[in-house]
Write a protein that holds these residues in place. Structure first.
Motif, PDB file in Angstrom:
ATOM      1  N   SER A 195       0.896  -1.196   0.327  1.00  0.00           N
ATOM      2  CA  SER A 195      -0.405   0.117  -0.129  1.00  0.00           C
ATOM      3  C   SER A 195       0.671   1.316  -0.067  1.00  0.00           C
ATOM      4  O   SER A 195       0.521   2.200  -0.527  1.00  0.00           O
ATOM      5  CB  SER A 195      -0.604  -0.033   1.314  1.00  0.00           C
ATOM      6  OG  SER A 195      -1.680  -1.297   1.476  1.00  0.00           O
ATOM      7  N   LEU A 196       2.250   1.066   0.597  1.00  0.00           N
ATOM      8  CA  LEU A 196       3.075   2.443   0.696  1.00  0.00           C
ATOM      9  C   LEU A 196       3.403   2.193  -0.598  1.00  0.00           C
ATOM     10  O   LEU A 196       3.502   4.234  -1.266  1.00  0.00           O
ATOM     11  CB  LEU A 196       3.856   2.096   1.987  1.00  0.00           C
ATOM     12  CG  LEU A 196       3.246   3.090   3.231  1.00  0.00           C
ATOM     13  CD1 LEU A 196       4.690   1.741   4.322  1.00  0.00           C
ATOM     14  CD2 LEU A 196       3.393   3.865   3.990  1.00  0.00           C
ATOM     15  N   ASN A 197       4.177   1.682  -1.486  1.00  0.00           N
ATOM     16  CA  ASN A 197       4.609   1.277  -2.564  1.00  0.00           C
ATOM     17  C   ASN A 197       3.938   2.247  -3.851  1.00  0.00           C
ATOM     18  O   ASN A 197       3.781   3.601  -4.322  1.00  0.00           O
ATOM     19  CB  ASN A 197       5.090   0.445  -2.998  1.00  0.00           C
ATOM     20  CG  ASN A 197       5.991   0.489  -4.887  1.00  0.00           C
ATOM     21  OD1 ASN A 197       6.776   1.740  -4.417  1.00  0.00           O
ATOM     22  ND2 ASN A 197       5.484  -0.483  -5.080  1.00  0.00           N
ATOM     23  N   GLN A 198       2.115   2.091  -3.800  1.00  0.00           N
ATOM     24  CA  GLN A 198       1.417   2.671  -4.238  1.00  0.00           C
ATOM     25  C   GLN A 198       0.883   4.077  -4.180  1.00  0.00           C
ATOM     26  O   GLN A 198       0.784   4.643  -5.105  1.00  0.00           O
ATOM     27  CB  GLN A 198      -0.273   1.756  -4.563  1.00  0.00           C
ATOM     28  CG  GLN A 198      -0.284   0.315  -4.745  1.00  0.00           C
ATOM     29  CD  GLN A 198      -0.903  -0.522  -4.856  1.00  0.00           C
ATOM     30  OE1 GLN A 198      -1.661  -0.061  -3.852  1.00  0.00           O
ATOM     31  NE2 GLN A 198      -1.618  -0.916  -5.879  1.00  0.00           N
ATOM     32  N   ILE A 199       0.838   4.296  -2.313  1.00  0.00           N
ATOM     33  CA  ILE A 199       0.541   5.717  -2.413  1.00  0.00           C
ATOM     34  C   ILE A 199       1.841   6.699  -2.703  1.00  0.00           C
ATOM     35  O   ILE A 199       1.212   7.840  -2.946  1.00  0.00           O
ATOM     36  CB  ILE A 199       0.376   5.367  -0.712  1.00  0.00           C
ATOM     37  CG1 ILE A 199      -0.744   5.126  -0.120  1.00  0.00           C
ATOM     38  CG2 ILE A 199       0.175   7.383  -0.221  1.00  0.00           C
ATOM     39  CD1 ILE A 199      -0.672   4.811   0.816  1.00  0.00           C
ATOM     40  N   TYR A 200       2.827   6.050  -2.141  1.00  0.00           N
ATOM     41  CA  TYR A 200       4.178   7.024  -2.965  1.00  0.00           C
ATOM     42  C   TYR A 200       4.087   6.903  -4.629  1.00  0.00           C
ATOM     43  O   TYR A 200       4.031   8.010  -4.719  1.00  0.00           O
ATOM     44  CB  TYR A 200       5.583   6.571  -2.158  1.00  0.00           C
ATOM     45  CG  TYR A 200       5.508   6.857  -1.052  1.00  0.00           C
ATOM     46  CD1 TYR A 200       5.386   8.069  -0.129  1.00  0.00           C
ATOM     47  CD2 TYR A 200       6.118   5.936  -0.100  1.00  0.00           C
ATOM     48  CE1 TYR A 200       6.272   8.278   0.765  1.00  0.00           C
ATOM     49  CE2 TYR A 200       6.381   5.825   1.312  1.00  0.00           C
ATOM     50  CZ  TYR A 200       6.270   6.987   1.924  1.00  0.00           C
ATOM     51  OH  TYR A 200       6.565   7.415   3.291  1.00  0.00           O
ATOM     52  N   GLN A 201       4.013   6.509  -4.970  1.00  0.00           N
ATOM     53  CA  GLN A 201       3.811   6.437  -6.713  1.00  0.00           C
ATOM     54  C   GLN A 201       2.652   7.946  -7.142  1.00  0.00           C
ATOM     55  O   GLN A 201       2.520   8.442  -8.651  1.00  0.00           O
ATOM     56  CB  GLN A 201       3.518   5.325  -6.959  1.00  0.00           C
ATOM     57  CG  GLN A 201       3.609   5.041  -8.630  1.00  0.00           C
ATOM     58  CD  GLN A 201       4.557   5.731  -9.446  1.00  0.00           C
ATOM     59  OE1 GLN A 201       6.175   4.940  -9.122  1.00  0.00           O
ATOM     60  NE2 GLN A 201       4.711   6.686  -9.914  1.00  0.00           N
ATOM     61  N   GLN A 202       1.721   7.337  -6.380  1.00  0.00           N
ATOM     62  CA  GLN A 202       0.969   8.447  -6.973  1.00  0.00           C
ATOM     63  C   GLN A 202       1.175   9.545  -6.480  1.00  0.00           C
ATOM     64  O   GLN A 202       0.790  10.362  -7.191  1.00  0.00           O
ATOM     65  CB  GLN A 202      -0.662   7.598  -6.115  1.00  0.00           C
ATOM     66  CG  GLN A 202      -1.704   6.353  -6.704  1.00  0.00           C
ATOM     67  CD  GLN A 202      -2.716   5.845  -5.492  1.00  0.00           C
ATOM     68  OE1 GLN A 202      -3.353   6.914  -4.621  1.00  0.00           O
ATOM     69  NE2 GLN A 202      -2.863   4.913  -5.611  1.00  0.00           N
ATOM     70  N   ILE A 203       1.775  10.080  -5.367  1.00  0.00           N
ATOM     71  CA  ILE A 203       1.627  10.599  -5.139  1.00  0.00           C
ATOM     72  C   ILE A 203       3.036  11.751  -5.945  1.00  0.00           C
ATOM     73  O   ILE A 203       2.752  13.245  -5.640  1.00  0.00           O
ATOM     74  CB  ILE A 203       2.464  11.611  -3.447  1.00  0.00           C
ATOM     75  CG1 ILE A 203       1.461  11.084  -2.400  1.00  0.00           C
ATOM     76  CG2 ILE A 203       2.915  12.421  -3.134  1.00  0.00           C
ATOM     77  CD1 ILE A 203       1.903  11.233  -0.826  1.00  0.00           C
ATOM     78  N   LEU A 204       3.668  11.324  -6.261  1.00  0.00           N
ATOM     79  CA  LEU A 204       5.067  11.254  -7.466  1.00  0.00           C
ATOM     80  C   LEU A 204       4.076  11.869  -8.429  1.00  0.00           C
ATOM     81  O   LEU A 204       4.597  12.412  -9.835  1.00  0.00           O
ATOM     82  CB  LEU A 204       6.173  10.620  -7.639  1.00  0.00           C
ATOM     83  CG  LEU A 204       6.977  10.235  -6.728  1.00  0.00           C
ATOM     84  CD1 LEU A 204       8.110   8.753  -6.702  1.00  0.00           C
ATOM     85  CD2 LEU A 204       7.875  11.252  -6.280  1.00  0.00           C
ATOM     86  N   ASP A 205       3.533  10.930  -8.787  1.00  0.00           N
ATOM     87  CA  ASP A 205       2.165  10.958 -10.696  1.00  0.00           C
ATOM     88  C   ASP A 205       1.459  12.514 -10.086  1.00  0.00           C
ATOM     89  O   ASP A 205       1.524  13.016 -11.255  1.00  0.00           O
ATOM     90  CB  ASP A 205       1.237  10.242 -10.105  1.00  0.00           C
ATOM     91  CG  ASP A 205       1.895   8.264 -10.551  1.00  0.00           C
ATOM     92  OD1 ASP A 205       3.107   8.634 -11.406  1.00  0.00           O
ATOM     93  OD2 ASP A 205       1.282   7.682 -10.882  1.00  0.00           O
ATOM     94  N   LYS A 206       1.372  12.682  -8.875  1.00  0.00           N
ATOM     95  CA  LYS A 206       1.052  14.187  -8.720  1.00  0.00           C
ATOM     96  C   LYS A 206       1.686  15.579  -8.860  1.00  0.00           C
ATOM     97  O   LYS A 206       1.716  16.415  -9.106  1.00  0.00           O
ATOM     98  CB  LYS A 206       0.223  14.166  -7.222  1.00  0.00           C
ATOM     99  CG  LYS A 206      -1.767  13.351  -6.998  1.00  0.00           C
ATOM    100  CD  LYS A 206      -2.480  14.179  -7.813  1.00  0.00           C
ATOM    101  CE  LYS A 206      -3.554  14.157  -8.033  1.00  0.00           C
ATOM    102  NZ  LYS A 206      -4.637  13.971  -8.835  1.00  0.00           N
ATOM    103  N   VAL A 207       2.537  15.749  -8.471  1.00  0.00           N
ATOM    104  CA  VAL A 207       3.991  16.005  -8.297  1.00  0.00           C
ATOM    105  C   VAL A 207       3.905  16.258  -9.758  1.00  0.00           C
ATOM    106  O   VAL A 207       4.226  17.671 -10.123  1.00  0.00           O
ATOM    107  CB  VAL A 207       5.332  15.719  -7.484  1.00  0.00           C
ATOM    108  CG1 VAL A 207       6.881  16.204  -8.005  1.00  0.00           C
ATOM    109  CG2 VAL A 207       4.674  15.602  -5.779  1.00  0.00           C
TER     110      VAL A 207
END
Length: 376
Positions: A195-207
């Motif tokens: 879940s953490l990996n998915q969350i960080y990836q989504q955040i980097l996509d948002k950035v």
């Protein structure tokens, strides 16, 4: 992706985690000592690296301090170097540097881990990335305010000030190429690694969606890098490099820095190529060897952008935070701050980046507030 735990390897059981941080850094920053706070954090890394060379260890700069992993066999060599950093901070800048050590074995006994991966964003630059929440746990133990905290480095006879060789702090603050430069901290609090990996990836996509490509939000540009002539700015390096040598040596070093500034400007402007260094490429290598984004159980980024982009970023992060997936902190400034560790001017130099006026240390206040509210 940096949070993908399959890329990480466990730190050996008999290693130690070293944590340094400037006590009451927030108050020091409010008094205008943010450059000194940054310099002390980097100086603790430089001292440690010099003490144990040629051995290479993983480390990360955190704004008002640093974290590193160290073999038990190197403790007796490292402790005098760390003691020198603590004494230097007190004598030169009137600031107290807390230094603590926690064994990896003890961290694992409490259910946490210390995992490390090597990230190589450019040909001559490698970064350590950390996972497992062991660093956060070690920091918590070391920062416990008890008079007999067993993790704090006891009084130790310090190494001499040659231990700070390679520390440099010669660049002017780098004004933002946009409206602002922000220091961003994001700590995932989801229960499992997937879940953490998915969350960080989504955040980097948002950035990327908000700020564009890395080259667009990189806080440094070649044409806004300039060497400082300010004695006030250069005094940080002079104070650290001549920490225990007296006022006369310090003044002599300051004058030397003024000469080196003029020589450096000429070498880079004329793109002089010597036997050891191609000065025409130095500024580009500086950009390449800058730690403007990294991960140590917390995502850390320094980003140039507009105020409206920060509003969009906060709105996006609030969605994750309200779902109890992350905690975050942001500090806005008009400039970035570089502090350097230079082994040679050709390829072996690392540049630690923060937002000016407190950067990561001030962003951490918001992050910690969110974590406390979550606990409540």
């Amino acid at each position: 992706m940096f949070a993908q735990t399959s890329w990480y390897k466990p730190i050996p059981e008999d290693w130690f985690i070293v944590v340094t941080d400037v006590i009451n850094s927030t108050e020091a920053i409010k008094k205008g000592q943010y450059k000194q706070v940054n310099s002390i954090g980097v100086a603790s890394i430089v001292a440690l690296i010099n003490a144990i060379k040629p051995l290479k260890i993983p480390y990360v700069f955190g704004g008002d301090g640093a974290t590193a992993c160290l073999p038990k066999s190197q403790l007796d060599i490292a402790k005098p170097a760390l003691a020198a950093a603590r004494l230097m901070a007190q004598e030169q800048f009137g600031l107290n540097l807390r230094i603590g050590l926690v064994s990896v074995a003890e961290i694992r006994e409490h259910g946490f881990d210390v995992l490390v991966a090597k990230h190589q964003p450019h040909e001559f630059y490698q970064q350590a990335m950390f996972a497992g929440n062991g660093l956060n746990f070690a920091e918590k133990l070391i920062k416990e305010d008890t008079p007999t905290n067993p993790y704090i480095l006891a009084d130790y006879f310090p190494a001499n000030d040659d231990i700070f060789d390679g520390f440099e702090c010669r660049w002017n603050e780098i004004p933002s190429t946009k409206e602002e430069t922000i220091a961003l901290l994001i700590q995932g609090v989801a229960a499992d690694d997937h879940s953490l990996n998915q969350i960080y990836q989504q955040i980097l996509d948002k950035v990327s969606e908000i700020y564009g490509t890395e080259s667009e939000y990189h806080p440094l540009k070649l044409d806004n890098l300039s060497l400082s002539s300010s004695f006030k700015t250069l005094n940080c390096e002079a104070g650290i490099r001549t920490a225990f040598k007296g006022l006369a040596k310090r003044l002599k070093y300051l004058l030397k820095l003024q000469v080196l500034r003029l020589v450096g400007i000429w070498l880079m402007a004329k793109k002089i190529k010597t036997q050891h260094t191609d000065w025409g490429k130095y500024k580009q290598q500086l950009l390449d060897n800058t730690d403007y984004q990294k991960f140590d159980d917390t995502l850390r980024m320094v980003i140039a952008g507009s105020k409206s982009q920060q509003v969009k970023l906060r709105q996006a992060l609030d969605v994750f935070q309200q779902q109890d997936l992350i905690a975050y902190g942001i500090h806005s400034s008009s400039a970035a701050l570089i502090t350097c560790m230079v082994k040679d001017y050709n390829t072996d130099h690392v540049h630690f980046l923060d937002a000016a006026n407190g950067g990561y240390a001030m962003a951490a206040l918001e992050l910690k507030r969110q974590l406390k509210n979550r606990e409540k």
